[in-house]
Each structure stands twice: as C-alpha cells, then as structure tokens.
Design an enzyme around this catalytic site. Sequence first.
Site, PDB file in Angstrom:
ATOM      1  N   HIS A   1      38.837  46.856  31.026  1.00 37.92           N
ATOM      2  CA  HIS A   1      39.081  48.116  31.949  1.00 37.92           C
ATOM      3  C   HIS A   1      40.109  48.108  32.943  1.00 37.92           C
ATOM      4  O   HIS A   1      39.831  47.116  33.480  1.00 37.92           O
ATOM      5  CB  HIS A   1      37.561  48.904  32.149  1.00 37.92           C
ATOM      6  CG  HIS A   1      37.065  49.019  31.010  1.00 37.92           C
ATOM      7  ND1 HIS A   1      36.135  48.075  30.560  1.00 37.92           N
ATOM      8  CD2 HIS A   1      36.842  50.179  30.290  1.00 37.92           C
ATOM      9  CE1 HIS A   1      35.449  48.623  29.527  1.00 37.92           C
ATOM     10  NE2 HIS A   1      35.745  49.805  29.147  1.00 37.92           N
TER      11      HIS A   1
ATOM     12  N   ASP B   1      37.236  43.728  25.168  1.00 30.78           N
ATOM     13  CA  ASP B   1      37.459  44.993  25.868  1.00 30.78           C
ATOM     14  C   ASP B   1      38.008  44.721  27.249  1.00 30.78           C
ATOM     15  O   ASP B   1      38.070  43.595  27.768  1.00 30.78           O
ATOM     16  CB  ASP B   1      36.071  45.362  26.156  1.00 30.78           C
ATOM     17  CG  ASP B   1      35.729  46.860  26.096  1.00 30.78           C
ATOM     18  OD1 ASP B   1      37.109  47.569  26.204  1.00 30.78           O
ATOM     19  OD2 ASP B   1      34.796  47.666  26.372  1.00 30.78           O
TER      20      ASP B   1
ATOM     21  N   ARG C   1      25.619  49.325  17.923  1.00 28.05           N
ATOM     22  CA  ARG C   1      25.848  50.638  17.450  1.00 28.05           C
ATOM     23  C   ARG C   1      24.900  50.925  16.403  1.00 28.05           C
ATOM     24  O   ARG C   1      25.107  50.206  15.187  1.00 28.05           O
ATOM     25  CB  ARG C   1      27.258  51.404  17.387  1.00 28.05           C
ATOM     26  CG  ARG C   1      28.000  51.123  18.656  1.00 28.05           C
ATOM     27  CD  ARG C   1      29.302  51.519  18.612  1.00 28.05           C
ATOM     28  NE  ARG C   1      30.222  51.007  19.597  1.00 28.05           N
ATOM     29  CZ  ARG C   1      31.340  51.367  19.790  1.00 28.05           C
ATOM     30  NH1 ARG C   1      32.190  51.860  18.569  1.00 28.05           N
ATOM     31  NH2 ARG C   1      32.034  51.016  20.648  1.00 28.05           N
TER      32      ARG C   1
ATOM     33  N   LYS D   1      45.202  58.850  23.804  1.00 23.36           N
ATOM     34  CA  LYS D   1      45.166  57.374  23.528  1.00 23.36           C
ATOM     35  C   LYS D   1      46.223  56.995  22.490  1.00 23.36           C
ATOM     36  O   LYS D   1      46.841  57.685  22.069  1.00 23.36           O
ATOM     37  CB  LYS D   1      43.803  57.088  22.855  1.00 23.36           C
ATOM     38  CG  LYS D   1      43.812  57.986  21.680  1.00 23.36           C
ATOM     39  CD  LYS D   1      42.377  57.325  20.774  1.00 23.36           C
ATOM     40  CE  LYS D   1      42.146  58.422  19.650  1.00 23.36           C
ATOM     41  NZ  LYS D   1      41.131  57.900  18.926  1.00 23.36           N
TER      42      LYS D   1
ATOM     43  N   GLN E   1      33.260  43.225  21.469  1.00 24.98           N
ATOM     44  CA  GLN E   1      34.573  43.738  21.681  1.00 24.98           C
ATOM     45  C   GLN E   1      35.454  42.759  22.696  1.00 24.98           C
ATOM     46  O   GLN E   1      34.991  42.404  23.539  1.00 24.98           O
ATOM     47  CB  GLN E   1      34.479  45.128  22.430  1.00 24.98           C
ATOM     48  CG  GLN E   1      34.042  46.472  21.478  1.00 24.98           C
ATOM     49  CD  GLN E   1      33.909  47.604  22.248  1.00 24.98           C
ATOM     50  OE1 GLN E   1      33.358  47.546  23.312  1.00 24.98           O
ATOM     51  NE2 GLN E   1      34.481  48.745  21.471  1.00 24.98           N
TER      52      GLN E   1
ATOM     53  N   CYS F   1      31.913  50.127  28.959  1.00 28.42           N
ATOM     54  CA  CYS F   1      32.523  50.713  30.200  1.00 28.42           C
ATOM     55  C   CYS F   1      31.649  51.080  31.201  1.00 28.42           C
ATOM     56  O   CYS F   1      32.155  50.710  32.435  1.00 28.42           O
ATOM     57  CB  CYS F   1      33.305  51.977  29.593  1.00 28.42           C
ATOM     58  SG  CYS F   1      33.043  52.605  28.115  1.00 28.42           S
TER      59      CYS F   1
ATOM     60  N   HIS G   1      40.933  52.225  29.253  1.00 28.92           N
ATOM     61  CA  HIS G   1      39.996  51.379  28.143  1.00 28.92           C
ATOM     62  C   HIS G   1      41.193  50.727  27.221  1.00 28.92           C
ATOM     63  O   HIS G   1      41.873  51.378  26.898  1.00 28.92           O
ATOM     64  CB  HIS G   1      39.505  52.345  27.514  1.00 28.92           C
ATOM     65  CG  HIS G   1      38.308  53.262  28.132  1.00 28.92           C
ATOM     66  ND1 HIS G   1      36.864  52.698  28.111  1.00 28.92           N
ATOM     67  CD2 HIS G   1      38.293  54.036  28.891  1.00 28.92           C
ATOM     68  CE1 HIS G   1      36.223  53.717  28.844  1.00 28.92           C
ATOM     69  NE2 HIS G   1      37.228  54.532  29.313  1.00 28.92           N
TER      70      HIS G   1
END
Length: 638
Positions: A386, A384, A364, A466, A382, A335, A512
């Site tokens: 946004h 991902d 991570r 979420k 990911q 992000c 997200h």
Amino acid sequence: MLTIKLPDGKNLFFDKKVTGFEVSEKISKSLSKQALVMSINGELKDLSETIENDCSIKIFTNKDKEGLETIRHDTAHILAMAVQELFPGTQVTIGPVIEYGFYYDFSRKEPFTNEDLAQIENRMKEIVDRNEITKKEVWERSKAISHFKKKGEIYKAEIIESIPKEEQVSIYFHGKWNDLCRGPHLPSTGKVGKFFKLTKVSGAYWRGDSNNEMLQRIYGTGWSTQKDLDNYLKRIEEAEKRDHRKLGKEMDLFHFREESPGSVFWHEKGWNLFQKLIDYMRTKQKKAGYKEINTPEILDRTLWEKSGHWEKFGEHMYTSTTPDEKVFAIKPMNCPGCVQVFNQGLKSYRDLPLRMSEFGKVHRYEPSGALHGLLRVRAFTQDDAHIFCTEDQITNECLSVTNLILGIYKDLGFTNVLLQFSDRPEKRVGDDKIWDKAESALLKAIKQSKLKYEINKGEGAFYGPKIDFVLRDSIGRDWQCGTLQVDLNLPGRLGALFVDKDGSKKVPVMLHRALFGSLERFIGILIENYAGKLPFWLTPLQAMIIPVSDEFDDYAKQVYKKINEIGINCEIDLKNHNLNYKIREHSMSKVPLLLICGKKEVDSNTITIRRLDFKKQETMELNTFLKKFSALNKAPSF
RNA sequence: GCCCCUGUAGCUCAGCUGGUAGAGCAAUUGAUUUGUAAUCAAUAGGUCCGCGGUUCGAAUCCGUGCGGGGGCACCA
C-alpha cells in the site's frame, strides 16, 4: 440493373434480383461450391438471401473466420436437432458459438450421460449426411410465440417475447426441424462437415442467473478441417499434461487434503520455491523503496465494520469467537491492517510517498465449486503493498509500480503482458474531480509504459480506478495477476491523516498493489507455463549427485559439500540402484542437473553433467562448474 | 452454492450382474557394484472416504454427509 461490388473492387452487373448463390456462381464455379455465407454491406447473411439493391458483397468459405463461426453455429443447431430426435420432450433454449466451438443449453429432467453424448454425436453425423436443406422464414411474433408454446418450448417463447419489437422474428428450418434463430446459416447441413466433437456436459443457469432453473449444457468443439480438429484436441491434451495439480504431486511440491479444502500443504520443495520467490521480491522491492511490514491475521470485527468489509464481504470472511465472546475476523485483505500501521505515529508530508509492503496471508471463504488447485484457494499469500501518497504523486507512483511489475514478469519469463484499465463504475464513492485526477494519473502511467491496453468501462472498484496486469503464458492462456488500484475511500474511513506543509491535516491517497496477486496462484501459473521445468534459479532441487557405485560415495560427498556451500540446492543419491535407474528417476522428477561421479571423475577432480533434456553429457572441472552455475543461480536482472 | 461425474495400498489403477480385495510402481530387507531413462528376489502394506439403510451377506445396491473433477454462478 443491379450493381454488386466485390472485395477486389470489381463490379458485377445483373439485370434482375439475385441470390448470394447466383453471385458466387458468377464469380467462379469453385467458389460457389465452397461458399458458406456472405456479407452484404458488411452484414452477415444467408447465401439464399435475395439481393435487391446495389451493394458490396463478400462470400465466405471455411477458410474465413466468418465461415468457421457459421459452421460452429450450424453444428449447434444440428446438436439440438439430434437431441430432440433422440430425446423427445427435451426443450431447446440457446446455442451460441464460443471460442473453440459451441454449446447448446437444454431443459430435460433426466441428465445426459457420456453414453448419450456418443449417441448424439453419431446422430449429428447422420444429420450431416442427410444434407437437410436450410430455409429461413420470417414469422409474425404472435404466431411464433404460439407455435413454440404449442410445442412445449416455453423457453423459446420467452426468448421471442424478449426480442425488441423492431427486430424481426426469424425461424430457421433444417428439413422439418426448426428453431428460432437470428442466423445466418449454411445452405444445408451437409456443408458443416464432420470436424466436430462433443466434449462435455455440464449445468448452466437459464440466462446465467443462479436464481433460475439449471439447464443442461452440452459443449462441443468444431472446425473446418480434420487437421484443425486434431490440432485442437492435441492442444487440450498438452494442457492437461501441464496441469499444476498433476505436476505438483509428481514433483513433490504440495498437496491438498480433506481437513482443509482449498488450503495448501506445502512440501519441502514447494516451500523452497515459495521462499525463493519471496526472497526475490524482497530484494526487488527494497530497491524500489518499499518498507516491509507485517500485520495480524486476526482482527476485531469493529475494524472490519469501519473499513466496510464486514458489510460488503462478510459472506466471504472467516470469523472466530473467543472464549470471552469477542468476535474476530481472519483477514481477507491486508489493507485495514496496513492503514493501522500508517496511523500509528503522526505522519508528515515528508514521509510520503510511503510504500509499505506485506507478504500477508489472507483467508477467504470461497464457494466450494470455485476451488481449483493452487489457482483458486481459500488461504493465500498476497505480495501486497500500500502506497500512501498525495494526489500529485499518483502518476509517478503508478509508473514505478508498472515498471516494477513488468521487470519482475520479465525475470520470470513472461514478456507478453496486457494491461486492463478499469474506470469509474456507476456506484462509487468520492467526487468526480478526484476521479478525474485518479483516472488520468493512471492512464498517463499506462501510456508511458507503451504496453498494449484495454479499457474496461465502468469496471473499476467502488473506491477507485484500477489497472490489472494480464500475462500470456507459453501456450497462449491469459492470467490476471498483478493489480494496481487507486483508493479514494479507505484512508478516510479509517482516519488516516498526514500533516501537510501548511500544518493542516490531510487524508492521503492510497494505492493498493499486488505483483503476482497470490503467491500460491502464481506458482500454479509458473508450473504450467514451464510444464514443470522451471528456470534454474527457481528450481527447488537443482542438482542430484549420482555416484556410479558406492566406491565413489566419498568423492560424491565432497562434491556435495562444495556445491551446497555456494547455495545450489543439491542432494546425493546413495541408494543401491544402478546408474540407469537413477538417471531415469531423477530425469522424470525434472532435476535440471545430474552430476555423475565415477572413477574417471575422481581421478581428474571433475564431474560429468547431464542436463535435463540433453542427451549429451559434459565433463567439467569441479571449480569450473561451481563458477558457472553459481552465476546462473540468480534472477536474470540480478 | 447449483448440475453432472467421481472417491479401492504412498502413487497410478483393476475388481462383471452383491459372497469381507488385487496389479504395476514406490517402501523395507537381501543379493548385485553397476558409466547415461526401469538389475533380481523376498517382505510388508487396505476402517475399499465417513455415517446410516436394504440383505443371510455390501468395495459393489439405496440414502446422507465430506472430499475431488468438469462446467455454471461467484471471484470483493
């Protein structure tokens, strides 16, 4: 006069107080034999309980959920009893019922071994045979505490001290052995039956808190019948056969090694599958109006300090110090990088909603004990995205994300999807008005999707509510994959702005969203869901050409060229092995199509197809084959 | 991170109570030319996870580190 109402609506009348046993006997002899527990006005009670007032009663047997759960609860007691008989000095703590059985946590210096487990199980069966009678006593709190303290049961004494004052302290006896317990229990240990099995020993923290002592937990599974037990054990065996770690090795998809725990070494075939999924999602996302970007893996610590990650997730972040002494972090999330792309160049309200996707690889530092094949790794990709939008655009954007996710799951064979909606937690940023708006926008999107959903109260992220997308696989396991989060925090922190109609600068809302969550993890789930036999379009090696003997190698090569040209991934097996051997080998490695070329095929310009798990083969003109299978070589929705 | 179990050939595993390693499959080579789930033979292949200790001697016993497994805690 006592009136007892039964579930079928009939009433029974007694002229004095009665126990549950007596009621069951009055109903029928056979019921009284099978009776395990009862409920009085909906509350579960021992059958030995005396009924003093008019009420409605239901008697449960081992065919009822309540009966089975009580069996499991009793089995946990019998486990504790067996352990204390065999290993005096062991302290008991708690022993609840869980999904497929029960466990009991013990405090003892020496570890329980697998041999101990077998011994304990035998003793448990003896206790069932002894048919110890159950008796409940209600004790004075202080008496109970001193009783357990005297026995050296410190944990039990602690539990009693924590029982709310208004609740009674009940002690259950099975023969001489006794335990603090809320109950209810079966009338005697013989009623439990022997359809249980101790499955594993493990560590577990006292009261689930990692600051406390670690106890020893013994797990067991328990059922009403031998058949149920056998079925359960068979199911476990099936699940083990599907283990993606095992299949990944067998199918030559990936491996792990010591030099990088929790990170995947993708082999050619595994990477092929990985790329297929990415290609597929690129196409899907492009159609849905996303712009794909890519941001750096390593970013200066100051950015992470601004975003809040440094403080909140620092423990899980990898860092790197360069020779000039600067500290960088390897991104654990995409992000902040994405917001920086938004920040470059002035954005107008006309640019919104701006949907930016990124196949970002994040790192991570997960606790070593959490690592598990592809399902929990330290480096993953990911899918991902946004979405920067205005508050008014939230509902529409959420709805289109939901539709995108569901469409993708469907293409991949998952139709049983559950949504989990998490609303504002106690600790949060942003004022309640925005939360109201964000929550109702999300909820509206969920309702329009017409899917089953659950509400997890107060489970939202600190920056916004979420939705999590949970899919159920072919053997009934649930996996949390996709997620959609409204963020009322990060755009402001990182100074994201757009110019609105009136010329003023405003902070956009950021959504997200991830579809699979982690590509690595999703591949693990796919492998287990399909037991390695993936849908044709996703299979890395789709066809193996097998010449019957080297006489036909040239024809096989021609076939290979044509099939490869249409984008089906195939190989030729030119090894010096006979046909049987090759069929066995490639069947076991789960190649969906085996294409046999021999004299017959060369003469007629055909191939003979043997499909995985089909004994019967089929001979087809090469051109027909090409047409048929190139049509099958794409996602269902394409 | 914590508790328990575990680490032998590319893979799956055997190796009892201490005497420096073995099988099957795979690989390589040769023979066989094969029609729907293992053709035959030969060859090669090991820092017994790393480090330290006990011992005349360690894959084996002890300690420690690392990895893997089952749970617990964690999963932003």
